[in-house]
Design an enzyme around this catalytic site. Structure first.
Site, PDB file in Angstrom:
ATOM      1  N   ASP A  15       0.854  -1.128   0.010  1.00 13.08           N
ATOM      2  CA  ASP A  15      -0.190  -0.028   0.023  1.00 13.08           C
ATOM      3  C   ASP A  15       0.818   1.131  -0.080  1.00 13.08           C
ATOM      4  O   ASP A  15       2.081   1.172   0.142  1.00 13.08           O
ATOM      5  CB  ASP A  15      -0.722  -0.098   0.925  1.00 13.08           C
ATOM      6  N   SER A  16       0.284   2.506  -0.265  1.00  7.73           N
ATOM      7  CA  SER A  16       1.041   3.729   0.068  1.00  7.73           C
ATOM      8  C   SER A  16       1.503   4.068   1.132  1.00  7.73           C
ATOM      9  O   SER A  16       2.580   4.588   1.581  1.00  7.73           O
ATOM     10  CB  SER A  16       0.155   4.877  -0.596  1.00  7.73           C
ATOM     11  N   TYR A  47      -0.970   8.341  -2.306  1.00  5.80           N
ATOM     12  CA  TYR A  47      -0.955   8.179  -3.735  1.00  5.80           C
ATOM     13  C   TYR A  47      -2.118   8.827  -4.476  1.00  5.80           C
ATOM     14  O   TYR A  47      -1.841   9.043  -5.930  1.00  5.80           O
ATOM     15  CB  TYR A  47      -1.251   6.581  -4.245  1.00  5.80           C
ATOM     16  N   GLY A  48      -3.007   9.174  -3.834  1.00  4.24           N
ATOM     17  CA  GLY A  48      -4.032   9.699  -4.543  1.00  4.24           C
ATOM     18  C   GLY A  48      -3.920  10.977  -5.315  1.00  4.24           C
ATOM     19  O   GLY A  48      -4.788  11.194  -6.182  1.00  4.24           O
ATOM     20  N   CYS A  78      -4.357  -1.371  -1.740  1.00  6.74           N
ATOM     21  CA  CYS A  78      -4.430   0.305  -1.842  1.00  6.74           C
ATOM     22  C   CYS A  78      -5.556   0.394  -3.108  1.00  6.74           C
ATOM     23  O   CYS A  78      -5.218   0.011  -4.313  1.00  6.74           O
ATOM     24  CB  CYS A  78      -3.185   0.791  -2.404  1.00  6.74           C
ATOM     25  N   ASN A  79      -6.498   1.166  -2.658  1.00 11.95           N
ATOM     26  CA  ASN A  79      -7.472   1.190  -4.023  1.00 11.95           C
ATOM     27  C   ASN A  79      -7.067   2.284  -5.283  1.00 11.95           C
ATOM     28  O   ASN A  79      -7.579   2.028  -6.247  1.00 11.95           O
ATOM     29  CB  ASN A  79      -8.889   2.202  -3.480  1.00 11.95           C
ATOM     30  N   THR A  80      -6.157   3.105  -4.721  1.00  5.05           N
ATOM     31  CA  THR A  80      -5.664   3.988  -5.789  1.00  5.05           C
ATOM     32  C   THR A  80      -4.839   3.091  -6.773  1.00  5.05           C
ATOM     33  O   THR A  80      -4.724   3.217  -7.731  1.00  5.05           O
ATOM     34  CB  THR A  80      -4.706   5.088  -5.014  1.00  5.05           C
ATOM     35  N   CYS A 189     -11.026   3.630   0.398  1.00  7.10           N
ATOM     36  CA  CYS A 189      -9.597   3.718   0.466  1.00  7.10           C
ATOM     37  C   CYS A 189      -9.374   2.836   1.719  1.00  7.10           C
ATOM     38  O   CYS A 189     -10.026   3.076   2.865  1.00  7.10           O
ATOM     39  CB  CYS A 189      -9.264   5.210   0.818  1.00  7.10           C
ATOM     40  N   THR A 190      -8.213   2.056   1.739  1.00  4.67           N
ATOM     41  CA  THR A 190      -7.759   1.236   2.844  1.00  4.67           C
ATOM     42  C   THR A 190      -7.440   1.912   4.068  1.00  4.67           C
ATOM     43  O   THR A 190      -7.538   1.422   5.094  1.00  4.67           O
ATOM     44  CB  THR A 190      -6.717   0.194   2.400  1.00  4.67           C
ATOM     45  N   HIS A 191      -7.219   3.050   4.182  1.00  4.25           N
ATOM     46  CA  HIS A 191      -6.925   3.893   5.270  1.00  4.25           C
ATOM     47  C   HIS A 191      -8.228   4.152   5.969  1.00  4.25           C
ATOM     48  O   HIS A 191      -8.270   4.313   7.217  1.00  4.25           O
ATOM     49  CB  HIS A 191      -6.264   5.370   4.918  1.00  4.25           C
TER      50      HIS A 191
END
Length: 280
Positions: A15-16, A47-48, A78-80, A189-191
């Site tokens: 992930d970012s 990353y977005g 990471c969705n992005t 978003c995974t955050h």
């Protein structure tokens, strides 16, 4: 190396930053004996706001690093990165099973009663082909409301899960959605799942909030089973963590978010951003 060997049972996750730890948490809960290796690219978070070419370059490099470390399956947590790079990753590494993130629009459109769904995600996720395809496929008769939650990823990275500032970011995004009748929210978003208790305080009990991480864990299990990569031996289980950012900050996040004691490794990028490797 023979397919299905112990080394290839390692699951690589990247992930970012720390957001993908929400995915790792669910995978470990479902597969407690599976060895996992997590990379947080905190040198480049978030990353977005980055250009697609950068995100692809980072994603390819971390995938190669994890494959070299013995991973037999890669989770793009990471969705992005999934929106921008997953299709290209599958083309570049056709023999590697990948699990990617996508906004949970299908279950959201099935579960909404008001036909109004709110989606919280990064700008790159909303601009991606994957998101637009999901909207066209599943949301024809549903009103979709969107917000990019500026500053939210940075708040989670800093460990600000429940502060007045974090609440203000969430309320600014969520309250207008509720005012328009949204009864289902998608965390794209995974955050964001790390702020789930605060999100539920804002929405109240009548709004369904969908965290995609449990579904990603189930998909990981299915693919591991399909490729004969499940590890039933609890004696060989291991959790490895690495970051391209500040090692102490990352370690504090692991303790704070996962309640685990770990010894994360330091990774560094080369000058071109095309390769990531262990420091030293």
């Amino acid at each position: 190396m023979e397919k299905g060997s112990t080394e290839k049972k390692l699951v690589g996750i990247f992930d970012s930053g720390v957001g993908g730890l929400s995915v790792l948490r669910e995978i470990q809960a479902l597969l407690p004996t599976q060895p996992l290796y997590y990379i947080g690219d905190q040198a480049h978070v978030p990353y977005g706001k980055r250009q697609p070419a950068e995100i692809r370059r980072f994603s390819f490099a971390m995938t190669r690093y994890l494959l070299d470390a013995g991973a037999g399956l890669i989770v793009v947590a990471c969705n992005t990165a999934s929106a921008v790079a997953l299709k290209d990753l599958r083309q570049e590494f056709p023999d590697v099973p990948f699990v990617g993130m996508e906004p949970a629009l299908k279950p959201a459109t099935q579960q909404t009663h008001n036909k109004v769904v709110g989606v919280l995600a990064t700008p790159a996720t909303f601009q991606g082909e994957l998101y637009n395809t999901l909207v066209e496929k599943f949301a024809q008769d549903v009103k979709i409301l969107t917000s990019t939650l500026p500053g939210m990823v940075e708040a989670i990275e800093a460990g600000r899960l429940d502060t007045p500032q974090t609440r203000a970011i969430l309320e600014e995004a969520i309250m207008p959605m509720l005012a328009q009748g949204a009864d289902t929210l998608v965390l794209g978003c995974t955050h964001f799942p790390f702020a789930l208790p605060l999100i539920r305080q804002i929405t109240g009990p009548d709004v369904n909030v969908i965290d995609p991480a449990p579904a990603i864990a189930r998909r990981t299990h299915a693919l591991l089973q399909e490729h004969h990569l499940l590890n039933p031996d609890g004696n060989s289980v291991s959790l490895q963590f690495a970051t391209s950012g500040d090692l102490n900050v990352f370690n504090a996040s692991i303790v704070n978010l996962l309640h685990l004691q770990a010894q994360p490794m330091q990774l560094v990028w080369d000058a071109s951003g095309n390769k990531i490797q262990r420091e030293g």
